[in-house]
Design an enzyme around this catalytic site. Structure first.
Site, short mmCIF file in Angstrom:
data_model
loop_
_atom_site.label_atom_id
_atom_site.label_comp_id
_atom_site.label_asym_id
_atom_site.label_seq_id
_atom_site.Cartn_x
_atom_site.Cartn_y
_atom_site.Cartn_z
N SER A 142 -17.34 -29.69 59.42
CA SER A 142 -16.93 -29.12 60.71
C SER A 142 -18.06 -28.24 61.22
O SER A 142 -18.86 -27.75 60.42
CB SER A 142 -15.67 -28.25 60.50
OG SER A 142 -15.49 -27.36 61.58
N TYR A 155 -11.46 -21.61 55.59
CA TYR A 155 -11.68 -22.99 56.03
C TYR A 155 -13.17 -23.25 56.24
O TYR A 155 -13.72 -24.26 55.77
CB TYR A 155 -10.90 -23.20 57.33
CG TYR A 155 -11.12 -24.51 58.04
CD1 TYR A 155 -10.47 -25.67 57.64
CD2 TYR A 155 -11.97 -24.58 59.15
CE1 TYR A 155 -10.65 -26.87 58.32
CE2 TYR A 155 -12.15 -25.77 59.84
CZ TYR A 155 -11.50 -26.91 59.43
OH TYR A 155 -11.68 -28.09 60.10
N1 NAD Z 1 -9.20 -31.43 64.81
C1 NAD Z 1 -10.35 -30.80 64.97
O1 NAD Z 1 -10.63 -30.22 66.02
C2 NAD Z 1 -11.36 -30.81 63.84
C3 NAD Z 1 -12.61 -30.24 64.07
C4 NAD Z 1 -13.55 -30.26 63.04
C5 NAD Z 1 -13.23 -30.85 61.83
N2 NAD Z 1 -11.99 -31.39 61.65
C6 NAD Z 1 -11.71 -32.00 60.36
O2 NAD Z 1 -11.26 -33.33 60.55
C7 NAD Z 1 -10.34 -33.67 59.51
C8 NAD Z 1 -9.05 -34.20 60.08
O3 NAD Z 1 -8.51 -33.22 60.94
P1 NAD Z 1 -7.23 -33.51 61.82
O4 NAD Z 1 -7.36 -32.66 63.02
O5 NAD Z 1 -7.00 -34.95 61.97
O6 NAD Z 1 -6.10 -32.86 60.87
P2 NAD Z 1 -4.57 -33.30 60.59
O7 NAD Z 1 -3.91 -32.09 60.03
O8 NAD Z 1 -3.99 -33.95 61.79
O9 NAD Z 1 -4.74 -34.38 59.46
C9 NAD Z 1 -5.05 -34.04 58.13
C10 NAD Z 1 -4.42 -35.07 57.22
O10 NAD Z 1 -4.73 -34.71 55.88
C11 NAD Z 1 -3.54 -34.88 55.12
N3 NAD Z 1 -3.59 -34.00 53.94
C12 NAD Z 1 -3.48 -32.66 53.90
N4 NAD Z 1 -3.51 -32.22 52.65
C13 NAD Z 1 -3.67 -33.33 51.86
C14 NAD Z 1 -3.77 -33.53 50.47
N5 NAD Z 1 -3.69 -32.50 49.63
N6 NAD Z 1 -3.92 -34.78 50.01
C15 NAD Z 1 -3.97 -35.84 50.86
N7 NAD Z 1 -3.87 -35.71 52.19
C16 NAD Z 1 -3.72 -34.46 52.69
C17 NAD Z 1 -2.40 -34.50 56.05
O11 NAD Z 1 -1.16 -35.03 55.59
C18 NAD Z 1 -2.89 -35.13 57.34
O12 NAD Z 1 -2.48 -36.47 57.45
C19 NAD Z 1 -10.19 -32.42 58.65
O13 NAD Z 1 -11.09 -32.48 57.57
C20 NAD Z 1 -10.60 -31.31 59.60
O14 NAD Z 1 -11.04 -30.18 58.90
C21 NAD Z 1 -11.04 -31.38 62.62
#
Ligand code: NAD
Length: 260
Positions: A142, A155
């Site tokens: 991120s 985080y």
């Molecule tokens: N959304 C953003 O703006 C953003 C920005 C930068 C980075 N990210 C990164 O992108 C990735 C996805 O983010 P997102 O927004 O889709 O999040 P989200 O919360 O929608 O999805 C995360 C998924 O991970 C799963 N998960 C959580 N804990 C778990 C575990 N212990 N074992 C297996 N699965 C597990 C959840 O069930 C969910 O399906 C993450 O790594 C997040 O840090 C997101």
């Protein structure tokens, strides 16, 4: 010609949000996808979406922070489709707060899922990739792992760890033909973001601030992140390893701290 034809791929956190988008894009490019998520129903939904579009997918309900569950999921994937050529570790949790607002329980959990999850999944796939002559590992980091953003101390620490881990692994496994890169998105229109925005007093204002803080004037889409994962998973990126790809509309090179 599809970019990932026949490549067995493991995507963690693939049940929702960006992980779902990566799994669907991988399948569109011909990959066979192991859909790993904590939530079995979400895994099934995404695997069904893939099979209904003519692709191949496998439901792998597992907690990425549990060595036993990760080990058994990877064995199931290997037994069903063969050894993975691609690992996309995307699963994460995002507790908010400054360091002193972060409980020890939250600190441990965010490191267990985000950082240890990368260790456990990579530890399973690296020997398989080495034996097969190579592979591509992509760790979801991120911009918070690069730049400071307010209220995301634990985080951000995990995301910095993932960038460093990708670099270290890139060196260690280069001669095995295993490429390891990280991807650092800015703010992406996703359920994780909606949850964060909806919890703010002025949700609409927060949303506008997010758009405004990105030099391109908007937040990113799930597809824009998934496309970079496709590139890094494919042979198009055969000379790319140890890189951290920012997918952030210029946020990380802006030279000023965004005000949230
Ligand atoms: N959304 C953003 O703006 C953003 C920005 C930068 C980075 N990210 C990164 O992108 C990735 C996805 O983010 P997102 O927004 O889709 O999040 P989200 O919360 O929608 O999805 C995360 C998924 O991970 C799963 N998960 C959580 N804990 C778990 C575990 N212990 N074992 C297996 N699965 C597990 C959840 O069930 C969910 O399906 C993450 O790594 C997040 O840090 C997101």
């Amino acid at each position: 010609m599809p970019l990932l034809e026949g490549k067995v791929s493991l995507v963690t956190g693939a049940g929702n949000g960006i992980g779902r988008g990566i799994a669907l894009r991988f399948a569109e490019e011909g990959a066979v996808v192991g859909v790993m998520d904590l939530e079995p129903a979400s895994c099934e939904r995404v695997a069904n979406e893939i099979t209904q579009s003519g692709g191949r997918a496998l439901v792998l309900a597992a907690d990425v922070s549990r060595a036993d569950e990760v080990g058994s999921a990877v064995r199931t994937l290997v037994d069903t489709f063969g050894p993975p050529a691609v690992l996309a570790h995307n699963a994460a949790v995002m507790p908010t707060g400054t360091l002193d607002q972060t409980s020890e329980k939250d600190w441990d959990r965010v490191f267990d899922v985000n950082a240890k999850g990368a260790y456990l999944t990579s530890r399973e796939v690296v020997p398989l990739m080495r034996r097969a002559g190579g592979g591509s590992i992509i760790l979801m980091a991120s911009v918070t792992g690069v730049n400071g953003l307010p209220g995301l101390a634990a985080y951000s620490a995990t995301k910095g760890a993932l960038i460093a881990l990708a670099r270290a692994m890139a060196i260690d496994h280069a001669r095995d033909g295993i490429r390891v890169n990280s991807v650092s998105p800015g703010t992406i229109d996703s359920p994780m973001l909606h949850e964060f925005v909806d919890a703010q007093e002025d949700a609409e204002g927060t949303r506008e601030d997010f758009d405004e803080m990105h030099p391109v004037g908007r937040i990113g889409t799930i597809e824009e992140v998934a496309n970079v994962f496709v590139f890094l998973a494919s042979d198009q990126s055969s000379f790319v390893t140890g890189a951290n790809y920012t997918v952030d509309g210029g946020l990380s090179v802006k030279g000023e701290q965004p005000q949230l």
